[in-house]
Design an enzyme around this catalytic site. Structure first.
Site, PDB file in Angstrom:
ATOM      1  N   LYS A  79       0.818  -1.063   0.194  1.00  0.00           N
ATOM      2  CA  LYS A  79       0.085  -0.082   0.125  1.00  0.00           C
ATOM      3  C   LYS A  79       0.791   1.301   0.035  1.00  0.00           C
ATOM      4  CE  LYS A  79      -3.833   2.049   2.626  1.00  0.00           C
ATOM      5  NZ  LYS A  79      -4.588   1.970   3.799  1.00  0.00           N
ATOM      6  N   SER A 154      -9.525   2.194   2.999  1.00  0.00           N
ATOM      7  CA  SER A 154      -8.935   2.787   2.123  1.00  0.00           C
ATOM      8  C   SER A 154      -7.669   1.714   1.333  1.00  0.00           C
ATOM      9  CB  SER A 154      -8.082   3.775   2.720  1.00  0.00           C
ATOM     10  OG  SER A 154      -7.047   3.141   3.717  1.00  0.00           O
ATOM     11  N   SER A 178      -9.836  -0.300   7.205  1.00  0.00           N
ATOM     12  CA  SER A 178      -9.240  -0.360   5.786  1.00  0.00           C
ATOM     13  C   SER A 178      -8.639  -1.669   5.198  1.00  0.00           C
ATOM     14  CB  SER A 178      -8.389   0.960   5.798  1.00  0.00           C
ATOM     15  OG  SER A 178      -9.017   2.055   5.557  1.00  0.00           O
TER      16      SER A 178
HETATM   17  N1  GLN Z   1     -12.935   4.523   6.189  1.00  0.00           N
HETATM   18  C1  GLN Z   1     -12.243   4.806   7.671  1.00  0.00           C
HETATM   19  C2  GLN Z   1     -11.776   6.196   7.391  1.00  0.00           C
HETATM   20  O1  GLN Z   1     -12.057   7.004   6.455  1.00  0.00           O
HETATM   21  C3  GLN Z   1     -11.186   3.937   7.952  1.00  0.00           C
HETATM   22  C4  GLN Z   1     -10.020   4.105   7.108  1.00  0.00           C
HETATM   23  C5  GLN Z   1      -8.657   3.357   7.488  1.00  0.00           C
HETATM   24  O2  GLN Z   1      -9.014   2.410   8.229  1.00  0.00           O
HETATM   25  N2  GLN Z   1      -7.492   3.829   6.968  1.00  0.00           N
HETATM   26  O3  GLN Z   1     -11.243   6.981   8.238  1.00  0.00           O
END
Ligand code: GLN
Length: 485
Positions: A79, A154, A178
């Site tokens: 990532k 994400s 994410s």
């Molecule tokens: N979707 C959540 C956010 O927008 C979690 C994102 C993540 O785990 N990096 O903060």
């Protein structure tokens, strides 16, 4: 034998060990697969073909010299929020479009030490903020099961790459879901480790008390092999210390007899897609048939996780993102004064979602509001963690849905941040409580995958992996691959 790009990590390791294939051949096969499908999937932001082939050649030489580690010669994707020395690391943001780290994150150093081959960097929501990969400044990663749907986020690139056969395993990060949410939506297996299990050194920070790096792959067994290499104490990360690393693969006995599984009633939220609920309940029945003891439990503070997360995560993000000032990192938009330059740089460098988070966080932390919002959220966070620790006095594992629905259409939530935030109702509580969570594929609806979430005690990844692996020994959801037409 299956095509090389379809091999699980375990199968790839066996093929390399037997000498059926070299790391160079395997790496070439995956680079060819990326060339064939990534214009449609759009998982990769950077493909480092030369670097990967060089590492593969070195791995083949190393293998010829004698005994080797399980990841030797295995190609992986990373990532793009994890620092890779000499390889551009954008965090999906214009702010870091040209940023090339001068050092490796600890997880990268460990993968290299183990002889893994790094194929490149994977798309994500900007600074890991989002649930659909729509907030990347660069491209829209698509769900390989249906190119009109989001891959989740994400870590959408990390999930889509595995589902599309572009890498047998990848690293993602999970601050509020994410790793788990995209794993569920793309039909792969993903593990968010306990907070403190894997070093965050070299992970570009979003919310430091919530972020964790973890493996995404086709099976629990594959995740165990990657976790083995990346887990463990790191003097560079003060929150990652004091917990010896067990032998994860040895824990995969296939036996869940007597395992006590709790099913939290609060996770079956209103508005949940009936097919998703049915698949989750069916998966739990499969584990029961394998000898687990299933009981309903209650985690009474679950409903507060979403508001608490959306105070704490933006608060920490607003502090962490203060470093992008046009002076030290990445983008610089010249201006007439320091403040003018700062404003222009941040205005041009950050997308709408990141700016929204910075404003929410700055507000929550401001004098006069701190006690009412941030401090209160921290207090409720303690109650959420307590719910889980009490539940784990009665059960060994908690089984729950990962997402309320299957993957939504690209654009469906674009104008509605709150609908997007709701994507994570089932995943956020674990980050607030610091607990590990494993997602395994457990069915389909509308031709799109569904994922079962298994939640464990702090530092008990081995029980989660054993449970997920036992489930995968008697089911075949994890073996299905999208046709990608
Ligand atoms: N979707 C959540 C956010 O927008 C979690 C994102 C993540 O785990 N990096 O903060």
């Amino acid at each position: 034998m299956a095509a090389l790009h379809e091999l699980t990590l375990v199968q790839a390791h066996e093929a390399l060990t037997r000498g059926d294939v070299t790391s160079v051949e395997l790496t070439q096969a995956l680079l060819a697969r990326i060339a064939a499908v990534d214009s449609r999937v759009q998982a990769f932001l950077t493909v480092d073909a030369d670097g990967a082939l060089e590492q593969a050649r070195a791995a083949d030489l190393q293998r010829a010299r004698g005994p080797s580690s399980a990841l030797l010669g295995i190609p992986l994707g990373i990532k793009d929020v994890i620092s890779t020395s000499g390889v551009r690391t954008t965090c999906g943001s214009n702010m870091l479009a040209t940023y090339v780290p001068v050092y490796d994150a600890t997880v990268i150093a460990r993968l290299k030490q183990a002889g893994a081959v790094l194929l490149g960097k994977l798309n994500c929501d900007e600074f890991a903020m989002g649930s659909s990969t729509e907030h990347s400044a660069y491209q829209q990663t698509r769900n390989p099961w249906n190119l009109e749907r989001v891959p989740g986020g994400s870590s959408g690139g990390s999930a889509a790459a595995v589902a599309a056969g572009e890498a047998p395993a990848t690293l993602g990060t999970d601050t509020g879901g994410s790793i788990r949410q995209p794993a569920a939506l793309c039909g792969i297996t993903g593990l968010k480790p306990t907070y403190g299990r894997v070093s965050r050194y070299g992970l570009v920070a979003f919310a430091s008390s919530l972020d964790q790096i973890g493996p995404m792959a086709r099976t629990a067994h594959d995740c165990a092999m990657v976790l083995q290499v990346i887990a463990g104490d790191d003097p560079q990360d003060a929150t990652c210390t004091g917990h010896p690393v067990p032998e994860y693969v040895a824990a995969l006995t296939g036996d869940v007899r007597g395992l006590r599984i709790g099913v939290p009633r609060e996770f079956f939220v209103a508005g949940m897609q009936p097919e998703v609920e049915a698949a989750i309940r069916h998966a739990i029945d499969v584990l029961r048939d394998q000898g687990a003891i299933v009981q309903e439990i209650s985690l009474p503070h679950t409903q507060y996780a979403l508001p608490v997360y959306y105070l704490i995560a933006p608060a920490e993000a607003s502090a962490n993102l203060a470093r992008y000032d046009g002076v030290r990192y990445g983008l610089r938009e010249p201006g007439e004064s320091y403040f003018d330059e700062l404003e222009r740089t941040r205005g041009a460098g950050f997308g709408a979602e990141v700016r929204r988070r910075i404003m929410l966080g700055t507000y929550a932390l401001s004098a006069g509001y701190y006690d009412a919002y941030y401090k209160r959220a921290q207090q409720v966070r303690t109650l959420i963690r307590r719910d889980y620790l009490e539940a784990f006095e009665q059960v060994d594992v908690i089984a729950a849905p990962t997402t309320p629905t299957v993957a939504f259409k690209i654009g469906a939530h674009s104008d509605d941040p709150l609908a997007m935030y709701l994507e994570d109702v089932c995943t956020l509580p674990l980050n607030l409580a610091g607990l590990p969570g494993l997602v395994v594929p457990c069915g389909f609806a509308e031709g799109l995958p569904i994922g079962l979430q298994l939640i464990g005690r702090p530092f008990d990844e081995q029980t989660l992996l054993r449970t997920g692996d036992a489930y995968q020994r008697v089911t075949d959801w994890h073996t299905r691959m999208p046709a990608l037409v």
